[in-house]
Design an enzyme around this catalytic site. Structure first.
Site, PDB file in Angstrom:
ATOM      1  N   CYS A  85       1.472  -3.267   4.169  1.00 38.34           N
ATOM      2  CA  CYS A  85       0.963  -1.209   4.938  1.00 38.34           C
ATOM      3  C   CYS A  85       1.984  -0.925   6.556  1.00 38.34           C
ATOM      4  O   CYS A  85       3.073  -1.173   6.140  1.00 38.34           O
ATOM      5  CB  CYS A  85      -0.160  -0.590   4.304  1.00 38.34           C
ATOM      6  SG  CYS A  85      -0.015   0.976   3.853  1.00 38.34           S
ATOM      7  N   HIS A 178      -2.381  -2.582  -0.889  1.00 40.93           N
ATOM      8  CA  HIS A 178      -3.155  -3.530  -0.455  1.00 40.93           C
ATOM      9  C   HIS A 178      -3.687  -4.490  -0.817  1.00 40.93           C
ATOM     10  O   HIS A 178      -5.056  -4.482  -1.408  1.00 40.93           O
ATOM     11  CB  HIS A 178      -4.664  -2.679   0.783  1.00 40.93           C
ATOM     12  CG  HIS A 178      -4.097  -1.748   1.670  1.00 40.93           C
ATOM     13  ND1 HIS A 178      -4.475  -2.438   3.498  1.00 40.93           N
ATOM     14  CD2 HIS A 178      -3.540  -0.042   1.882  1.00 40.93           C
ATOM     15  CE1 HIS A 178      -4.273  -1.797   3.941  1.00 40.93           C
ATOM     16  NE2 HIS A 178      -3.276  -0.668   3.139  1.00 40.93           N
ATOM     17  N   GLU A 180      -5.811  -6.966  -0.611  1.00 38.58           N
ATOM     18  CA  GLU A 180      -6.519  -7.071   0.424  1.00 38.58           C
ATOM     19  C   GLU A 180      -8.094  -6.594  -0.407  1.00 38.58           C
ATOM     20  O   GLU A 180      -9.464  -7.250  -0.360  1.00 38.58           O
ATOM     21  CB  GLU A 180      -6.428  -8.065   1.564  1.00 38.58           C
ATOM     22  CG  GLU A 180      -6.822  -6.669   2.509  1.00 38.58           C
ATOM     23  CD  GLU A 180      -5.139  -5.353   2.723  1.00 38.58           C
ATOM     24  OE1 GLU A 180      -4.778  -5.760   1.503  1.00 38.58           O
ATOM     25  OE2 GLU A 180      -6.046  -4.153   3.328  1.00 38.58           O
TER      26      GLU A 180
HETATM   27  N1  GLN Z   1      -0.291   5.361   7.868  1.00 35.66           N
HETATM   28  C1  GLN Z   1      -0.208   4.395   8.131  1.00 35.66           C
HETATM   29  C2  GLN Z   1       1.302   3.996   8.958  1.00 35.66           C
HETATM   30  O1  GLN Z   1       2.174   4.690   9.352  1.00 35.66           O
HETATM   31  C3  GLN Z   1      -0.123   3.331   7.028  1.00 35.66           C
HETATM   32  C4  GLN Z   1      -1.339   3.059   6.358  1.00 35.66           C
HETATM   33  C5  GLN Z   1      -1.892   1.199   5.903  1.00 35.66           C
HETATM   34  O2  GLN Z   1      -1.371   1.064   6.919  1.00 35.66           O
HETATM   35  N2  GLN Z   1      -2.515   1.556   5.337  1.00 35.66           N
HETATM   36  O3  GLN Z   1       1.035   2.835  10.182  1.00 35.66           O
END
Ligand code: GLN
Length: 210
Positions: A85, A178, A180
């Site tokens: 992410c 994610h 995890e």
């Molecule tokens: N929206 C977050 C960003 O732009 C990322 C979200 C996440 O890591 N779950 O950094």
């Protein structure tokens, strides 16, 4: 035979975000996990996970804790990295011109917060060939989308509409979701297997050189 990960020490960048869950997943798989906050803690790692969280905050803290340059050097020398992410955003070379500190080492074009308001968080089952037949429950939290990839990048997972949500390039692995948080350790296992492979390649090179 299942792989023995017990001799691997994997760093988990622990500046902000969902790092504890990665530590737990690594430990379930038998690897040693080390939380990384300072440059000295990057030493002698076999791999590193960059967790989800807020990429702007993690990027600023990477700068403040003087981790950006040492990390770029380690990536350049072939350290396997897994970004989830926000980790995907930090690894991408192109995030659409937004100005925020990035590692910018992977040929990805990524759009931050790519899923509209109502869908900022959602779960879905993905078929990921590299993980076997059973679907992978993927949890997306204000997730980025991978809009395009360079020629050296292999996409690994897609949403139904064709959006790429996981990919790898040499020793860099990323997912927009994610793993995890879903209790399914197959993605972490894939990463650890790649770390083992990187070690075997490195030792084969040493053998050839001697
Ligand atoms: N929206 C977050 C960003 O732009 C990322 C979200 C996440 O890591 N779950 O950094």
């Amino acid at each position: 035979m299942t792989d023995d990960f017990s001799r691997l020490t994997i760093g988990v960048l622990a500046l902000q975000g969902a790092f504890i869950e990665h530590v737990q997943a690594l430990e379930r798989l038998g690897a040693q996990a080390r939380q990384v906050r300072l440059p000295g803690e990057l030493q002698s790692l076999d791999g590193l996970i960059i967790p989800g969280g807020e990429s702007t905050t993690i990027g600023q803290l990477l700068e403040e804790f003087q981790l950006l340059e040492p990390l770029r050097r380690l990536i350049g020398s072939g350290l396997p990295i897994y970004g989830t992410c926000a980790g995907t955003i930090l690894l991408a070379r192109d995030i659409g011109g937004l100005s925020q500190p990035l590692l910018a080492t992977m040929d990805l074009q990524v759009e931050r917060n790519a899923f509209g308001r109502q869908l900022q968080s959602f779960e879905t089952d993905l078929r990921i060939d590299s993980l076997g037949k059973a679907p992978f429950r993927a949890i997306f939290i204000r997730a980025p989308a991978i809009r395009s990839v360079g020629p050296g990048v292999e996409p690994l997972a897609w949403l139904e509409d064709g959006t790429i949500v996981a990919a790898r390039q040499a020793r860099l692995l990323v997912s927009c979701f994610h793993p995890e948080l879903s209790g399914d350790d197959r993605f972490h296992r894939l990463f650890l297997a790649a770390v083992l492979e990187a070690q075997q390649e490195a030792s084969a090179q040493v053998d050839r050189a001697s």
